[in-house]
Design a protein around this motif. Sequence first.
Motif: not given
Length: 536
Positions: A131-137, A372-373
């Motif tokens: 939810x915080x945007x750290x992970x790759x979907x 997510x990087x």
Amino acid sequence: MRNSKWMTAGAAGLAVAAVLSACSGGAKSNGSASGNGGSSPSGSAAASSSASPDAEKTISLKVVSQTKYAPNSVPNEYTKRTQEKFNMKWDYQAIPLSAGMDKYNVMFASGDYPDFIPNMNQWNAVRKWAAAGYLLPIGDYFDKLPNYRKLYTDDQWKMLQDFTSVNGKVYMLPFITTTYDPQTWLYRKDLFDKAGIAEFPKTTDELTDALQKLKAADPNFIGIGVRGGSGNTGVKNLLISFSNTFRVPPDFSGSTGWTSFWHDPDYDNKLVFAPATDKQRAMLEYLAKLYKAGLVQKDFATSTEDQFNQNRQNGKDALDFQWVSQIVSLEKQNEGADWDYAKGFVSDAGIGKNPLMFKGPDFALYGSIFSNKLADQPDKLDRLLKYIDWASTPEGTLFNQMGVEGLTYEMKDGLPVYKDDLDRKKVLEQYGFDYYITKNDDALKTDPTYAIDQEAAPIFKAIDTVLAENAPMSDEDTDTVNTVMTGVWNEVYQFATKAIMGVVDVNDDKVWQGYLSDLNKVGLDKAMAIYQKAMP
């Protein structure tokens, strides 16, 4: 002793396991490893493998693994052979389960988080990081993981996307279960016999009597053993021991699909938060009585997993609530001990109903997550996805679970068996190998834990069962729940600890109402409103 039943894998045992393999878990078979000649990445074999990206540049990745046991050294055979096969260079660190989540939380909070965690065992943390945007979907890349997809039936695949979605995206590759390994009471039958207890208790009253007899027979008996660890692990595991009895969903941090928000049939299917119900209160009342009588491990709230294991080995722990498959390793560690498992859960007269089994989907909400990087680093992502998809094949699952033929296992009658005195723990500690996507079918057939799981499965599947409910939420609602439930669960476990130890009197209505009020102060009412929308 029962070692001859579960510690050997003769021809008859292999035949039974082979037949039962087709019935395990409901997942599609991941094939036969023996058909690949038991091959694993090593030396020239790595260069000739079709999965090996020859002539590609070396890819550097930061990898952190939440291993069950800590490896003795890094790099090890697992990391070296994986890097060689896929032309990767890993900055690798193992932070085992026993170390808790603090280091992981610091990594993500600081922005210095890994590219890949193959086996994250904390679903609530995954939801928060996603939810915080750290992970790759990772769900956006399923088309590059055909072998992983083959592990699932169509129904399981839909369930995966329902239960693992955060903000409408899938951020984790769950572990697909191929066995049914229930939790129940594990107990020292030899010590029960010595204390004059003919069979495992069927009710809470009988359990109290049995514990008193064990205490009278052996002054070193510590009461109900509790698997401790960091944070609230001890009290959490003590409550899990009686969750089925008191019909309260256990808290595994969401990894089983259960969140403790559910439509409780004991309250006319009203949506409730289980730790805020009278059934939770009744469970705490019972545990407080046991603790006061010295029938629960005194230091349950602060003990470590190492202390738990020591108590099992030295005979101070005569019973605890864990997975059935652990009996195999328990008897191997102490050949003089006769461990058995209860063929069901104890019931409570005050509850007045049969115990419940709380079942999640046919996969566990722990597994592989990705930074997510990687979305802006396609070379790294493609290489990692090639590794993951290979790791989902029979060859890959055999490599991850068993290691390397001739080094950690050998083939007998076409099936892999650990060499010498090696087992899962030793292979992980000494060489770094362990399963994380799924277990290998052929390895299961020679695994004595598989035999006992298959024996226990029909017994526990016959118990009244409730299925986990999915709770789809918006981005905003997910963020709110992730934020407030950390405080709610801390309040739940702090109060439970004090109630069990007699610091507060859970029988006092004023104390109980104060606890309910405190839950709302830290945000339970906000979370409940969101779950009411998500689970109408």
